[in-house]
Write an enzyme that holds these catalytic residues in place. Structure first.
Site, short mmCIF file in Angstrom:
data_model
loop_
_atom_site.label_atom_id
_atom_site.label_comp_id
_atom_site.label_asym_id
_atom_site.label_seq_id
_atom_site.Cartn_x
_atom_site.Cartn_y
_atom_site.Cartn_z
NE ARG A 1 20.21 7.35 -8.83
CZ ARG A 1 20.31 8.64 -8.57
NH1 ARG A 1 20.53 9.03 -7.33
NH2 ARG A 1 20.20 9.52 -9.52
CG ASP B 1 16.95 14.46 -5.04
OD1 ASP B 1 17.32 14.01 -3.93
OD2 ASP B 1 16.56 13.73 -5.97
NE ARG C 1 24.75 11.16 -2.70
CZ ARG C 1 24.55 9.85 -2.57
NH1 ARG C 1 25.52 9.05 -2.22
NH2 ARG C 1 23.35 9.34 -2.76
CG ASP D 1 12.81 14.24 1.04
OD1 ASP D 1 13.95 14.59 1.41
OD2 ASP D 1 12.42 14.38 -0.13
CG HIS D 2 16.99 12.46 1.24
ND1 HIS D 2 16.05 13.19 0.57
CD2 HIS D 2 17.71 11.82 0.27
CE1 HIS D 2 16.20 13.01 -0.74
NE2 HIS D 2 17.20 12.18 -0.94
C1 MIC Z 1 19.63 9.77 -4.28
O1 MIC Z 1 18.60 9.26 -4.73
O2 MIC Z 1 20.76 9.29 -4.48
C2 MIC Z 1 19.52 11.04 -3.47
C3 MIC Z 1 19.87 10.71 -2.09
O3 MIC Z 1 18.20 11.51 -3.49
C4 MIC Z 1 20.45 12.07 -4.08
C5 MIC Z 1 20.62 13.29 -3.30
C6 MIC Z 1 21.56 13.14 -2.14
O4 MIC Z 1 22.57 12.48 -2.23
O5 MIC Z 1 21.25 13.77 -1.13
C7 MIC Z 1 20.10 12.48 -5.51
O6 MIC Z 1 19.54 11.68 -6.23
O7 MIC Z 1 20.47 13.58 -5.95
FE1 SF4 Z 2 14.64 9.95 -2.11
FE2 SF4 Z 2 16.55 9.98 -3.97
FE3 SF4 Z 2 15.23 7.73 -3.38
FE4 SF4 Z 2 13.98 9.66 -4.63
S1 SF4 Z 2 15.71 8.51 -5.39
S2 SF4 Z 2 13.20 8.48 -2.91
S3 SF4 Z 2 14.88 11.47 -3.71
S4 SF4 Z 2 16.58 8.87 -2.03
#
Ligand code: MIC
Ligand code: SF4
Length: 647
Positions: A379, A119, A541, A64-65
């Site tokens: 975020r 995740d 991560r 999904d990423h």
């Molecule tokens: C995120 O929202 O920062 C991610 C990308 O989903 C990460 C995981 C990653 O860095 O692959 C997370 O939240 O753990």
């Molecule tokens: Fe994907 Fe992380 Fe964003 Fe959720 S917070 S949509 S898992 S990148």
């Protein structure tokens, strides 16, 4: 004294330890999930452990990423992940099927079970009454190999909900309100457990939104009871058999109770550039917006998009706004279509993308220079959008669509009557992109496909007797893993290639960091980093530990650490030291040389205190309160070394 729901589920899964806040416990894990950006590494680690098939009740590998295929890399990773899933008895969710947490809630979450996921937003499944925790890839790999998951027993905070949300006020606003109280570090070492009469006014996807955003408070996880609402959700998903009723005892003993009267909440938003920079929408209303996106694992469920559709049936998107929708899953799209609510999105002027994380992790959708972007994402850390500086506000889908049609930040209550949304009694289910595990005999014959982007993991040395090195970087409070190991379209495709991705460690803070670290490593010197409070918040991560370790980082000295990052540091043999006297932070300057004599002996003998000699500045003291498991891991140099030695 009665038990909280958290305690009940943990007790039923307890392998070792006692359910006393702060003590190390080990729990049995029923389910795991990975996504592609952390999954490639997690499966390389799983392979290194050498187990022929996963030992969990259910493991799912989602893509999904990294679904922007600008070259061979992401496609290679997808093929690797699919072949690994086929070989080891893992479900595979193909690109386009949706965001891991949304799909997991729909198809796999089961009340009363335990889930760990590579995740940080894995707690989303807490909306369905499970204990779901975000972890580093290696911990997920070990759980797939049947090993228990170790954590410190969190404190359980009760969040007592009364009343009912008013029109245009949403689950997102509940989470934003809590963020304003707890900040991005207030949930550290805590579970947020929701209870009280207000619970039954919230649907499962709304509960999931609230649990999802508990991650932004640093909470270990968040959980709702499993009740008649959970029952109808599972029934609508054709999974009634997965239902069990679960609730805390009436006299459950919460370490603290926060009371929220849902009817008193108002539309809120997180202003740039931290999820806890919360204000009322009406306070920032009137600012021109250029981009609005509804999506991410926090807010892209059917309910969220139905609201958007209802608004777009009445209004058109403002000509100067780019209004984008990233649906959470294929199921969400299919149900919108069936309910006749997809067309209003098209007619109203929305730009529809495929299902996935997309702009939430900087995979496209970067906003323009000096423009305001409103997002229903998780975020808004600085630069995470792909544009720097950026002006990202986090809002509910209601506030997002109201602002998209008005062209300025708008309190959605201005739109008049709130449309009544009813979730279907039976969802249309489309599992075409969800590939079940192969039977064991067939699985054995599968060959794993490895493109040139899949680079095997290096070996890491055990902790030496003495550490001598340089504090190459000094940073402030609330440093995120996005600072340490940035994501985005350029760097994310390197997640399965440690030597390559490590070149970008701290690149947004000091573009020469990686080069300077490697120079020190070649001279046999250790690299140290100094940080403030809540160091390493955000993502799970493990690359934020693994890549620095590859560059020779051996110690991080901070005022406090975020949970998952601390665990990842330990997993890869980096010492997470805490200033004994927080004022000592001021004494150290970037570039200072340090020596820690006899560190191996001290830690082996069970000591937790460490004396660090700083050149020309004398000695400072630090602590590293390690559990026995953590200590063994630090001494061995990585948890993988430990697992390989059979411990
Ligand atoms: C995120 O929202 O920062 C991610 C990308 O989903 C990460 C995981 C990653 O860095 O692959 C997370 O939240 O753990
Ligand atoms: Fe994907 Fe992380 Fe964003 Fe959720 S917070 S949509 S898992 S990148």
């Amino acid at each position: 004294m009665g038990l909280t729901l958290t305690e009940k589920i943990l007790e039923a899964h307890l392998v070792s330890g006692q359910l006393k806040a702060g003590e190390e416990i080990a729990i049995k894990i029923d389910q795991t999930l990975t996504q592609d950006a952390t999954g490639t590494m997690a499966y390389l680690e799983f392979e290194a452990i050498g187990i022929p098939r996963v030992k969990t009740e259910l493991s799912v590998s989602y893509v999904d990423h990294n679904i922007l295929q600008t070259d061979f890399r992401n496609a290679d990773d997808h093929r690797f992940l699919q072949s690994v899933a086929a070989k080891y008895g893992i479900w595979f969710s193909k690109p386009g099927n949706g965001i891991c947490h949304q799909v997991h809630l729909e198809r796999f979450a089961i009340p009363g079970k335990t889930l760990i996921g590579s995740d940080s937003h894995t707690p989303t499944a807490g909306g369905c009454g499970m204990i779901a925790i975000g972890a580093g890839g290696l911990d997920v790999a070990l759980a797939m190999a049947g090993k228990p998951f170790y954590l410190r027993m969190p404190e359980v905070i009760g969040v007592y909900l009364t009343g009912k949300l008013g029109p245009w006020v949403t689950a997102r606003d509940v989470a934003l309100y809590l963020l304003s109280l707890l900040t991005v570090k207030g949930g550290l070492g805590k579970v947020l457990e929701y209870f009280g009469p207000g619970v039954k006014t919230l649907s499962v996807p709304e509960r999931a939104t609230i649990c999802n955003l508990g991650t932004e408070m640093g909470a270990t996880t968040s959980i709702f009871p499993s009740d008649e609402i959970t029952h109808s959700w599972l029934k609508a998903q054709g999974r009634e058999k997965d239902f069990i009723e679960l609730s805390p005892d009436p006299d459950a003993n919460y370490s603290k109770v926060i009371e929220i009267d849902l009817s008193k909440l108002e539309p809120l938003c997180a202003c740039p550039s931290s999820p806890d920079n919360v204000k009322k929408v009406e306070e920032v209303a009137g600012k021109k917006v250029d981009q609005v996106i509804v999506g991410s694992c926090a807010n892209s469920s059917l309910k969220d998009l139905l609201i958007v559709a209802e608004v777009l049936e009445k209004y058109r998107v403002h000509p100067e706004v780019c209004f984008e929708i990233n649906p959470g899953s294929l199921q969400v799209i299919e149900n919108l279509v069936t309910l006749g609510k997809f067309q209003p999105l098209l007619k109203g002027g929305a730009r529809i993308h495929q299902c996935g994380c997309l702009g939430c992790i900087g995979m496209g959708q970067a906003p323009g220079t000096n423009s305001i972007s409103l997002r229903t994402f998780t975020r808004n850390f600085p630069g995470r959008s792909g544009t720097s500086p950026d002006y990202v506000y986090l809002v509910s889908p209601e506030t997002a669509v109201a602002s998209a049609v008005k062209g300025v930040i708008t309190d959605p209550r201005e739109l008049g009557d709130y449309p009544e949304i009813k979730l279907p009694e039976k969802f249309v289910i489309n599992d075409t992109l969800l590939i079940p595990p192969l039977p064991e005999e067939e699985a054995k014959k599968v060959e794993i496909i490895r493109g040139p982007n899949i680079v095997p993991l290096p070996k890491f040395d055990p902790l030496p007797e003495d550490l001598e090195g340089v504090f190459l970087l000094k940073v402030g409070d609330n440093i995120t893993t996005d600072h340490i190991m940035p994501a985005g379209a350029k760097i994310l495709p390197l997640r399965s290639n440690l030597p390559e991705i490590s070149k970008f460690v701290y690149s947004r803070v000091d573009e020469n960091f990686a080069r300077k670290a490697l120079e020190l490593k070649e001279k046999g010197l250790a690299v140290g980093i100094v940080g403030g409070e809540n160091y390493g918040q955000g993502s799970s991560r493990e690359h934020a530990a693994l890549a620095p370790r590859y560059l020779g980082v051996k110690i991080k000295l901070a005022r406090s650490f975020a949970r998952i990052h601390r665990a990842n540091l330990i997993n890869f043999g980096i010492l997470p030291l805490i200033f004994k006297n927080p004022e000592d932070y001021e004494k150290i300057s970037q570039g200072d040389k340090f020596v820690i004599k006899g560190i191996r002996r001290a830690l082996s003998s069970g000591q937790n205190n460490v004396k660090i000699k700083i050149e020309n500045k004398g000695e400072i003291e630090a602590t590293v309160s390690l559990t026995d498991t953590e200590r063994a891991c630090i001494l061995a140099g990585s948890k993988l070394n430990l697992a390989a030695s059979g411990e």
